[in-house]
Scaffold this motif. Structure first.
Motif, PDB file in Angstrom:
ATOM      1  N   ASN A   7       0.838  -1.197   0.000  1.00  0.00           N
ATOM      2  CA  ASN A   7       0.000   0.000   0.000  1.00  0.00           C
ATOM      3  C   ASN A   7       0.877   1.252   0.000  1.00  0.00           C
ATOM      4  O   ASN A   7       0.631   2.196  -0.744  1.00  0.00           O
ATOM      5  CB  ASN A   7      -0.907  -0.029   1.234  1.00  0.00           C
ATOM      6  CG  ASN A   7      -1.623   1.288   1.466  1.00  0.00           C
ATOM      7  OD1 ASN A   7      -2.449   1.702   0.663  1.00  0.00           O
ATOM      8  ND2 ASN A   7      -1.301   1.963   2.560  1.00  0.00           N
ATOM      9  N   HIS A  13      -1.961   6.234  -4.053  1.00  0.00           N
ATOM     10  CA  HIS A  13      -3.112   6.088  -3.157  1.00  0.00           C
ATOM     11  C   HIS A  13      -3.255   7.295  -2.219  1.00  0.00           C
ATOM     12  O   HIS A  13      -4.346   7.639  -1.795  1.00  0.00           O
ATOM     13  CB  HIS A  13      -3.021   4.792  -2.332  1.00  0.00           C
ATOM     14  CG  HIS A  13      -2.240   4.916  -1.059  1.00  0.00           C
ATOM     15  ND1 HIS A  13      -0.884   4.733  -0.988  1.00  0.00           N
ATOM     16  CD2 HIS A  13      -2.627   5.234   0.207  1.00  0.00           C
ATOM     17  CE1 HIS A  13      -0.481   4.924   0.260  1.00  0.00           C
ATOM     18  NE2 HIS A  13      -1.507   5.229   1.010  1.00  0.00           N
ATOM     19  N   HIS A  55      -5.399  10.152   1.499  1.00  0.00           N
ATOM     20  CA  HIS A  55      -4.868  11.140   2.454  1.00  0.00           C
ATOM     21  C   HIS A  55      -4.926  12.557   1.888  1.00  0.00           C
ATOM     22  O   HIS A  55      -4.142  13.416   2.297  1.00  0.00           O
ATOM     23  CB  HIS A  55      -3.411  10.817   2.808  1.00  0.00           C
ATOM     24  CG  HIS A  55      -3.162   9.377   3.123  1.00  0.00           C
ATOM     25  ND1 HIS A  55      -3.859   8.702   4.080  1.00  0.00           N
ATOM     26  CD2 HIS A  55      -2.287   8.480   2.604  1.00  0.00           C
ATOM     27  CE1 HIS A  55      -3.426   7.443   4.138  1.00  0.00           C
ATOM     28  NE2 HIS A  55      -2.480   7.280   3.247  1.00  0.00           N
ATOM     29  N   VAL A 103      -3.035   9.646   9.332  1.00  0.00           N
ATOM     30  CA  VAL A 103      -2.772   8.975   8.056  1.00  0.00           C
ATOM     31  C   VAL A 103      -2.859   7.449   8.215  1.00  0.00           C
ATOM     32  O   VAL A 103      -3.415   6.751   7.366  1.00  0.00           O
ATOM     33  CB  VAL A 103      -1.384   9.416   7.516  1.00  0.00           C
ATOM     34  CG1 VAL A 103      -0.912   8.503   6.405  1.00  0.00           C
ATOM     35  CG2 VAL A 103      -1.456  10.858   7.029  1.00  0.00           C
ATOM     36  N   ASP A 114      -5.114   4.650   6.247  1.00  0.00           N
ATOM     37  CA  ASP A 114      -4.568   3.439   5.605  1.00  0.00           C
ATOM     38  C   ASP A 114      -5.264   2.198   6.148  1.00  0.00           C
ATOM     39  O   ASP A 114      -5.635   1.296   5.402  1.00  0.00           O
ATOM     40  CB  ASP A 114      -3.062   3.336   5.852  1.00  0.00           C
ATOM     41  CG  ASP A 114      -2.272   4.239   4.926  1.00  0.00           C
ATOM     42  OD1 ASP A 114      -2.615   4.303   3.730  1.00  0.00           O
ATOM     43  OD2 ASP A 114      -1.327   4.889   5.401  1.00  0.00           O
TER      44      ASP A 114
HETATM   45 FE   LIG Z   1      -1.205   5.604   3.023  1.00  0.00          FE
END
Ligand SMILES: [Fe+2]
Length: 354
Positions: free
Chosen positions: A155, A161, A166, A284, A288
């Motif tokens: 990831n 991403h 984010h 963050v 995730d």
């Molecule tokens: Fe991330």
């Protein structure tokens, strides 16, 4: 029996083969990260400050690592010192049940694997962490993912991403141009993402004093495959460089511990970004986790699955193939490091000491 050089050459050839399109796609789509347990690696088990005379417990793939200090020296052992006379020890520790251990970059690193192969030469290079650690506590933190470590790293290395997940912290996807480059060897993978005229990260607007609407961004993710440890280095113009060490220690096969260090010593003391940016990791990492925690169980078993990929996630796919190649080599009993991980990687990540 092949000699060492030939072994190395054939293993490297194996990697070239694994990168051929047919084998590559097969590996990418048969990725079961929970099955991968790599041995002979240093894991950053704890920040140095967390290891004192009183033992703390960590684990790697559910194997206990008790850490404490005797005099000043860090010790890592299978058992709590009160239980040290249990009498049986595993192949991972010595006759006293102790693991190879070293202290560097402000972390206590434990060796997971054959103690005879433990060597400081296999410690990952992290150019922007001081050798002796000693960063202030506000630059250090701990988060956890209910996710297997390779998925967390996969990831991370697909940095596109972050524009979506984010966006409210590190900026959205708006930019004029994006280039992703990938470099690898048998022990590491490095992704360099260059963005032209990208929306300024909100956190840099709020706390970093950046007034502009766009900035030039160069982000690097470098993963040390066996140690499951990543460098996340970002250069922002205008703005301050972000120097994050992002280890993903596999506490169990589906739980990851991240004792991070974000060195913001490069940021002016009057700039709140110096204090706020390391704390952003808590927000963050929750973002995730909202994605990777539900994903993790879906990757536990092989199934006929075709993951969808874009050209920008070349790094994530190559990460899978490299991890599988290492696992395959270890399954054959070959635990040698064919590439150096402790040599200074400043040039590779584009770090110039500032
Ligand atoms: Fe991330």
């Amino acid at each position: 029996m092949l000699d060492t050089d030939q072994n190395a050459a054939s293993a490297h050839d194996g990697l070239a083969e694994a990168m051929q399109p047919a084998a590559f796609q097969k590996a990418v789509n048969s990725w079961v990260p929970h099955d991968i347990v790599l041995k002979d690696a240093w894991f950053p088990l704890a920040h140095s400050f967390a290891v004192t005379a009183k033992p703390v417990r960590r684990s790697v793939y559910s194997q206990p690592f008790f850490l404490w200090r005797e005099e000043e020296k860090a010790v890592a052992a299978e058992c709590h010192p009160h239980d040290a006379d249990r009498g049986e020890t595993s192949a991972f520790s010595d006759a006293r049940g102790r693991y190879p251990v070293l202290e560097h970059y402000g972390y206590v690193w434990g060796w997971y694997g054959n103690p005879a192969n433990a060597d400081p030469a296999h410690l990952p290079s992290i150019p922007y962490l001081p050798d002796d650690g000693n960063l202030p506590r506000h630059m250090l933190g701990t988060v956890r993912f209910d996710c297997c470590a390779p998925l967390s790293l996969e990831n991370l290395i697909d940095l596109t991403h972050s524009d979506f997940l984010h966006a409210d912290v590190v900026g959205d996807e708006k930019m004029d141009k994006e280039v992703v480059e990938v470099f690898y060897d048998t022990e590491t993978i490095t992704m360099v993402r260059t963005c032209t005229n990208k929306s300024v990260a909100p956190i840099m607007k709020w706390f970093g004093g950046v007034k502009d609407d766009v900035q030039q961004v160069r982000q690097v993710i470098r993963i040390y495959l066996r140690s499951h440890a990543a460098i996340a280095y970002g250069r922002f113009s205008p703005g301050d460089n972000v120097q994050l060490f992002h280890p993903c220690v596999p506490e169990t096969r589906d739980r990851t511990r991240l004792d991070y260090a974000m060195n913001t010593s490069n940021v002016k003391k009057t700039n709140p970004f110096r204090y706020m940016m390391p704390k952003a990791s808590y927000k963050v990492s929750r973002q995730d986790s909202s994605m990777t925690s539900p994903q993790s169980p879906r990757y536990m078993h092989p199934e006929s699955r075709r993951d969808l990929h874009s050209p920008l996630d070349e790094a994530g796919q190559k990460y899978r193939v490299l991890m599988l190649a290492l696992a395959e080599r270890q399954a054959r009993g070959d635990f040698a490091y064919l590439d150096n991980v402790s040599g200074d990687c400043s040039a590779i990540i584009g770090y110039d000491g500032k």
